[in-house]
Design a protein around this motif. Structure first.
Motif, PDB file in Angstrom:
ATOM      1  N   VAL A   1       0.848  -1.193   0.000  1.00 56.09           N
ATOM      2  CA  VAL A   1       0.000   0.000   0.000  1.00 56.09           C
ATOM      3  C   VAL A   1       0.886   1.247   0.000  1.00 56.09           C
ATOM      4  O   VAL A   1       0.627   2.203  -0.747  1.00 56.09           O
ATOM      5  CB  VAL A   1      -0.966  -0.002   1.205  1.00 56.09           C
ATOM      6  CG1 VAL A   1      -1.739   1.307   1.297  1.00 56.09           C
ATOM      7  CG2 VAL A   1      -1.924  -1.180   1.114  1.00 56.09           C
ATOM      8  N   LYS A   2       1.932   1.245   0.793  1.00 54.95           N
ATOM      9  CA  LYS A   2       2.841   2.397   0.859  1.00 54.95           C
ATOM     10  C   LYS A   2       3.492   2.660  -0.497  1.00 54.95           C
ATOM     11  O   LYS A   2       3.573   3.807  -0.954  1.00 54.95           O
ATOM     12  CB  LYS A   2       3.911   2.144   1.928  1.00 54.95           C
ATOM     13  CG  LYS A   2       4.873   3.280   2.108  1.00 54.95           C
ATOM     14  CD  LYS A   2       5.870   2.968   3.217  1.00 54.95           C
ATOM     15  CE  LYS A   2       6.862   4.112   3.393  1.00 54.95           C
ATOM     16  NZ  LYS A   2       7.829   3.833   4.452  1.00 54.95           N
ATOM     17  N   GLU A   3       3.955   1.609  -1.167  1.00 58.18           N
ATOM     18  CA  GLU A   3       4.587   1.753  -2.480  1.00 58.18           C
ATOM     19  C   GLU A   3       3.577   2.213  -3.523  1.00 58.18           C
ATOM     20  O   GLU A   3       3.894   3.045  -4.382  1.00 58.18           O
ATOM     21  CB  GLU A   3       5.233   0.432  -2.889  1.00 58.18           C
ATOM     22  CG  GLU A   3       6.423   0.055  -2.013  1.00 58.18           C
ATOM     23  CD  GLU A   3       6.811  -1.403  -2.095  1.00 58.18           C
ATOM     24  OE1 GLU A   3       7.981  -1.701  -1.805  1.00 58.18           O
ATOM     25  OE2 GLU A   3       5.952  -2.256  -2.423  1.00 58.18           O
ATOM     26  N   THR A   4       2.358   1.690  -3.442  1.00 57.91           N
ATOM     27  CA  THR A   4       1.307   2.110  -4.363  1.00 57.91           C
ATOM     28  C   THR A   4       0.961   3.578  -4.140  1.00 57.91           C
ATOM     29  O   THR A   4       0.800   4.343  -5.100  1.00 57.91           O
ATOM     30  CB  THR A   4       0.050   1.224  -4.185  1.00 57.91           C
ATOM     31  OG1 THR A   4       0.411  -0.122  -4.469  1.00 57.91           O
ATOM     32  CG2 THR A   4      -1.082   1.670  -5.100  1.00 57.91           C
ATOM     33  N   ASN A   5       0.857   3.986  -2.887  1.00 61.86           N
ATOM     34  CA  ASN A   5       0.557   5.391  -2.601  1.00 61.86           C
ATOM     35  C   ASN A   5       1.663   6.308  -3.103  1.00 61.86           C
ATOM     36  O   ASN A   5       1.394   7.417  -3.553  1.00 61.86           O
ATOM     37  CB  ASN A   5       0.288   5.596  -1.115  1.00 61.86           C
ATOM     38  CG  ASN A   5      -1.134   5.257  -0.746  1.00 61.86           C
ATOM     39  OD1 ASN A   5      -2.032   5.258  -1.587  1.00 61.86           O
ATOM     40  ND2 ASN A   5      -1.358   4.960   0.514  1.00 61.86           N
ATOM     41  N   ARG A   6       2.900   5.831  -3.058  1.00 66.27           N
ATOM     42  CA  ARG A   6       3.994   6.635  -3.608  1.00 66.27           C
ATOM     43  C   ARG A   6       3.818   6.802  -5.114  1.00 66.27           C
ATOM     44  O   ARG A   6       4.005   7.889  -5.658  1.00 66.27           O
ATOM     45  CB  ARG A   6       5.340   5.991  -3.287  1.00 66.27           C
ATOM     46  CG  ARG A   6       6.514   6.823  -3.744  1.00 66.27           C
ATOM     47  CD  ARG A   6       7.826   6.265  -3.273  1.00 66.27           C
ATOM     48  NE  ARG A   6       8.906   7.172  -3.646  1.00 66.27           N
ATOM     49  CZ  ARG A   6      10.181   6.869  -3.541  1.00 66.27           C
ATOM     50  NH1 ARG A   6      10.538   5.706  -3.033  1.00 66.27           N
ATOM     51  NH2 ARG A   6      11.099   7.720  -3.906  1.00 66.27           N
ATOM     52  N   ALA A   7       3.444   5.723  -5.798  1.00 65.29           N
ATOM     53  CA  ALA A   7       3.201   5.803  -7.247  1.00 65.29           C
ATOM     54  C   ALA A   7       2.040   6.747  -7.540  1.00 65.29           C
ATOM     55  O   ALA A   7       2.116   7.571  -8.459  1.00 65.29           O
ATOM     56  CB  ALA A   7       2.918   4.405  -7.810  1.00 65.29           C
ATOM     57  N   LEU A   8       0.972   6.645  -6.762  1.00 71.36           N
ATOM     58  CA  LEU A   8      -0.179   7.531  -6.960  1.00 71.36           C
ATOM     59  C   LEU A   8       0.215   8.986  -6.732  1.00 71.36           C
ATOM     60  O   LEU A   8      -0.190   9.875  -7.493  1.00 71.36           O
ATOM     61  CB  LEU A   8      -1.326   7.136  -6.029  1.00 71.36           C
ATOM     62  CG  LEU A   8      -2.009   5.812  -6.366  1.00 71.36           C
ATOM     63  CD1 LEU A   8      -2.909   5.369  -5.219  1.00 71.36           C
ATOM     64  CD2 LEU A   8      -2.797   5.942  -7.664  1.00 71.36           C
ATOM     65  N   PHE A   9       0.992   9.246  -5.702  1.00 65.61           N
ATOM     66  CA  PHE A   9       1.459  10.599  -5.419  1.00 65.61           C
ATOM     67  C   PHE A   9       2.273  11.136  -6.592  1.00 65.61           C
ATOM     68  O   PHE A   9       2.105  12.276  -7.020  1.00 65.61           O
ATOM     69  CB  PHE A   9       2.289  10.613  -4.125  1.00 65.61           C
ATOM     70  CG  PHE A   9       2.857  11.955  -3.792  1.00 65.61           C
ATOM     71  CD1 PHE A   9       2.072  12.925  -3.194  1.00 65.61           C
ATOM     72  CD2 PHE A   9       4.189  12.250  -4.081  1.00 65.61           C
ATOM     73  CE1 PHE A   9       2.597  14.175  -2.898  1.00 65.61           C
ATOM     74  CE2 PHE A   9       4.719  13.489  -3.788  1.00 65.61           C
ATOM     75  CZ  PHE A   9       3.917  14.460  -3.188  1.00 65.61           C
ATOM     76  N   MET A  10       3.156  10.298  -7.139  1.00 64.62           N
ATOM     77  CA  MET A  10       3.986  10.722  -8.269  1.00 64.62           C
ATOM     78  C   MET A  10       3.153  10.972  -9.519  1.00 64.62           C
ATOM     79  O   MET A  10       3.543  11.741 -10.387  1.00 64.62           O
ATOM     80  CB  MET A  10       5.069   9.690  -8.540  1.00 64.62           C
ATOM     81  CG  MET A  10       6.068   9.597  -7.402  1.00 64.62           C
ATOM     82  SD  MET A  10       7.413   8.478  -7.769  1.00 64.62           S
ATOM     83  CE  MET A  10       8.413   9.572  -8.775  1.00 64.62           C
ATOM     84  N   ALA A  11       1.989  10.337  -9.603  1.00 56.26           N
ATOM     85  CA  ALA A  11       1.090  10.523 -10.740  1.00 56.26           C
ATOM     86  C   ALA A  11       0.104  11.673 -10.501  1.00 56.26           C
ATOM     87  O   ALA A  11      -0.798  11.887 -11.300  1.00 56.26           O
ATOM     88  CB  ALA A  11       0.319   9.241 -11.015  1.00 56.26           C
TER      89      ALA A  11
END
Length: 147
Positions: free
Chosen positions: A96-106
């Protein structure tokens, strides 16, 4: 009582000269957080270092449009839709943390358990679902619209 690692770091800092370059080199040596400038950089690094899957396999497991997905990975699509990016993250077995980082970058909102769909996706990630067929079955069983 300080642990040995903390003591060693403090000693290294205390013995360093006062030049800014020395401090910057110290930070670079001890910084474990990888910085990425684009979403594509982050995803490609993640695939090469953690998932080990070829991009084509990730796209297949994500059940997303092939062209749209390749545009995300090659950087032409810098701000993909939240619910188009999440299947790729799930297919790479991101946390979830890694996915949220990807979402933040997008520039997309991160997953939040306050939203039913997001909460269900968080559950799927925490249970290591890695293909969207299983995720969509879970969503359907819980009265949510599949992605």
């Amino acid at each position: 009582m300080k642990d040995k690692r903390t003591t060693d770091l403090l000693n290294e800092l205390n013995n360093m000269d006062d030049r800014p370059e020395s401090f910057q080199a110290f930070i670079k040596r001890h910084n474990s957080v990888q910085e990425f400038h684009t979403l594509a950089d982050y995803l490609n690094y993640y695939i090469s270092q953690k998932s080990g899957l070829p991009i084509a396999d990730v796209i297949k497991r994500s059940n997303t449009d092939k062209n749209y997905s390749f545009q995300i990975f090659n950087g032409r699509r810098k701000h993909p839709d939240k619910y188009k990016l999440i299947p790729l993250c799930i297919a790479m077995n991101m946390s979830v943390k890694e996915t949220n980082r990807a979402l933040f970058m997008a520039d997309q909102p991160t997953l939040t358990p306050k939203k039913d769909l997001d909460a269900a996706l968080i559950i799927c990630m925490n249970h290591n679902y890695t293909d969207m067929i299983s995720v969509n079955e879970f969503l359907t069983m819980n009265g949510l619209t599949p992605l």
